[in-house]
Write a protein that holds these residues in place. Structure first.
Motif, PDB file in Angstrom:
ATOM      1  N   UNK A 161       0.914  -1.225  -0.092  1.00 30.52           N
ATOM      2  CA  UNK A 161      -0.140  -0.271  -0.253  1.00 30.52           C
ATOM      3  C   UNK A 161       0.784   1.512  -0.139  1.00 30.52           C
ATOM      4  N   UNK A 162       2.014   0.940   0.730  1.00 29.74           N
ATOM      5  CA  UNK A 162       2.494   2.383   0.617  1.00 29.74           C
ATOM      6  C   UNK A 162       3.367   2.669  -0.015  1.00 29.74           C
ATOM      7  N   UNK A 163       4.148   1.573  -1.756  1.00 28.82           N
ATOM      8  CA  UNK A 163       4.830   1.779  -2.056  1.00 28.82           C
ATOM      9  C   UNK A 163       3.838   2.215  -3.310  1.00 28.82           C
ATOM     10  N   UNK A 164       2.361   1.984  -3.498  1.00 34.33           N
ATOM     11  CA  UNK A 164       1.240   2.506  -4.339  1.00 34.33           C
ATOM     12  C   UNK A 164       0.759   4.375  -4.171  1.00 34.33           C
ATOM     13  N   UNK A 165       0.846   4.545  -2.687  1.00 35.88           N
ATOM     14  CA  UNK A 165       0.651   5.834  -2.329  1.00 35.88           C
ATOM     15  C   UNK A 165       2.067   6.510  -2.512  1.00 35.88           C
ATOM     16  N   UNK A 166       2.609   6.556  -2.210  1.00 33.28           N
ATOM     17  CA  UNK A 166       3.734   7.164  -2.836  1.00 33.28           C
ATOM     18  C   UNK A 166       4.117   7.501  -4.354  1.00 33.28           C
ATOM     19  N   UNK A 167       3.350   6.526  -5.264  1.00 31.38           N
ATOM     20  CA  UNK A 167       3.206   6.875  -7.096  1.00 31.38           C
ATOM     21  C   UNK A 167       2.776   7.682  -7.124  1.00 31.38           C
ATOM     22  N   UNK A 168       0.826   7.865  -6.240  1.00 34.59           N
ATOM     23  CA  UNK A 168      -0.018   9.401  -6.838  1.00 34.59           C
ATOM     24  C   UNK A 168       0.579  10.947  -6.619  1.00 34.59           C
ATOM     25  N   UNK A 169       0.447  11.488  -7.602  1.00 37.90           N
ATOM     26  CA  UNK A 169       1.248  13.479  -7.218  1.00 37.90           C
ATOM     27  C   UNK A 169       0.355  13.384  -6.004  1.00 37.90           C
ATOM     28  N   UNK A 170       1.248  14.214  -5.618  1.00 40.49           N
ATOM     29  CA  UNK A 170       1.141  15.032  -4.013  1.00 40.49           C
ATOM     30  C   UNK A 170       0.480  16.224  -4.788  1.00 40.49           C
ATOM     31  N   UNK A 171       0.982  16.082  -5.793  1.00 38.84           N
ATOM     32  CA  UNK A 171      -0.354  17.922  -5.703  1.00 38.84           C
ATOM     33  C   UNK A 171      -2.138  17.762  -6.433  1.00 38.84           C
ATOM     34  N   UNK A 172      -2.244  16.306  -5.809  1.00 43.03           N
ATOM     35  CA  UNK A 172      -3.641  15.855  -5.904  1.00 43.03           C
ATOM     36  C   UNK A 172      -4.489  16.277  -4.394  1.00 43.03           C
ATOM     37  N   UNK A 173      -3.125  15.834  -3.133  1.00 41.97           N
ATOM     38  CA  UNK A 173      -2.886  16.109  -1.533  1.00 41.97           C
ATOM     39  C   UNK A 173      -3.230  17.937  -1.637  1.00 41.97           C
ATOM     40  N   UNK A 174      -2.294  18.891  -2.243  1.00 43.76           N
ATOM     41  CA  UNK A 174      -2.051  19.689  -1.937  1.00 43.76           C
ATOM     42  C   UNK A 174      -3.693  20.223  -2.784  1.00 43.76           C
ATOM     43  N   UNK A 175      -3.843  20.182  -3.784  1.00 42.20           N
ATOM     44  CA  UNK A 175      -4.475  21.090  -4.368  1.00 42.20           C
ATOM     45  C   UNK A 175      -6.311  20.563  -3.346  1.00 42.20           C
ATOM     46  N   UNK A 296       1.971  -2.332  -9.743  1.00 39.77           N
ATOM     47  CA  UNK A 296       2.042  -1.251  -9.644  1.00 39.77           C
ATOM     48  C   UNK A 296       2.490  -0.968  -8.114  1.00 39.77           C
ATOM     49  N   UNK A 297       1.965  -1.919  -6.617  1.00 42.41           N
ATOM     50  CA  UNK A 297       2.477  -1.991  -5.799  1.00 42.41           C
ATOM     51  C   UNK A 297       3.827  -2.289  -5.537  1.00 42.41           C
TER      52      UNK A 297
END
Length: 301
Positions: A161-175, A296-297
């Motif tokens: 899970x952690x490895x997968x979440x790290x690939x989600x672009x941080x800009x989505x969380x910032x927005x 992906x994971x």
């Protein structure tokens, strides 16, 4: 396309042929044993012991399955297995994903140390006796929640899970934070919807593990009404084998042996069909996510 095929070199044709042959051999190695198990499960046990049954029953019969379902605890065992599989899988996937989402943040204090501790649990364990003492001190022995609570977190699943979440672009969380979302809202409304492939894979792993686990019910539960299907099946199989050995050793019991239609081997095959069928029915719904979620994971950019 046809011309391109004939233009390929001999080595490429040989490589493709070997690949196809290996794939066919692998498929047959999976399908043929299952067909043999099915044929033996639907064939009377004494007749099956004569041999000669491979992929089709010689005599169609439901005697083996009648023996499996004649137990008075079978309905309760099914209910326990369904409960632990559904509740245990949903709770484990959600809580493990939450923990992984927290650990993937680079700003969390001591994040690397916590990740190392999680990885440490994959390498070393306390042993079965300390584990039993821990469960007993928590009042989980002979309790239905012993099937759910100890397995809520998995270090391997957390790392995936952690490895997968790290690939989600941080800009989505910032927005999302600019729009006023908190961490839990971001996790449930943004991260989880984007993580359906890995969620499906981890959920499948958890569900299969819960459904197939007989050890917990055999060693940590005393009440017959709290035992899952796989534990009940194992007990029935041991009883059938013990009865068979007793009759074979008893003097003058050969006429009794001839009357037995459900043998230990035929009962085992029927149990395999009963236990495996629910998983086979569920797998097609998550199969399309399976390969994608694993890849992906397990990769990091």
């Amino acid at each position: 396309m046809g011309n391109e095929f004939y233009k390929t070199s001999t080595s490429e044709k040989l490589f493709k042929f070997i690949n196809y042959a290996l794939i066919v051999a692998l498929c047959l190695s999976i399908i043929l044993p299952f067909l043999n198990i099915t044929a033996l499960a639907f064939n009377p046990g004494r007749d099956a012991e004569r041999g000669g049954i491979y992929f089709w029953p010689r005599i169609w019969s439901l005697e083996n399955f009648e023996k499996v379902f004649e137990s008075s605890n079978i309905a309760t065992a099914f209910g326990i297995s369904i409960f632990r599989t559904v509740v245990g899988t949903v709770a484990s996937v959600f809580l493990t994903a939450m923990a992984a989402y927290a650990l993937k943040s680079k700003t969390i204090p001591g994040g690397k140390f916590l990740t190392m501790l999680v990885f440490f649990t994959m390498l070393f364990g306390g042993g079965i006796i300390p584990y039993y003492m821990l469960l007993k001190s928590l009042y989980l022995t002979n309790n239905i929640w012993v099937y759910v609570i100890p397995g809520l977190y998995s270090a391997w699943n957390l790392i995936i899970f952690r490895t997968f979440f790290q690939q989600i672009h941080v800009s989505l969380e910032e927005s999302a934070r600019i729009d006023g979302y908190n961490d839990f809202t971001i996790f449930t409304r943004i991260i989880l919807p984007l993580s359906r492939p890995v969620l499906a894979v981890i959920a499948l792993f958890n569900a299969v593990g819960h459904w197939n686990d007989w050890f917990t019910g055999a060693f940590y539960v005393r009440s017959a009404n709290l035992r899952p299907l796989t534990t009940l099946m194992q007990e029935m199989l041991m009883s059938a084998e013990a009865m068979r050995e007793t009759l074979e050793q008893a003097a003058g019991s050969y006429h009794l042996i001839d009357r037995i239609q459900v043998t230990g081997n035929s009962l085992k095959m029927a149990m395999i069909i009963v236990v495996v069928t629910p998983i086979i029915m569920i797998y097609p719904f998550v199969q399309r996510y399976f390969a994608k979620g694993i890849m992906i994971g397990s990769m990091k950019e």
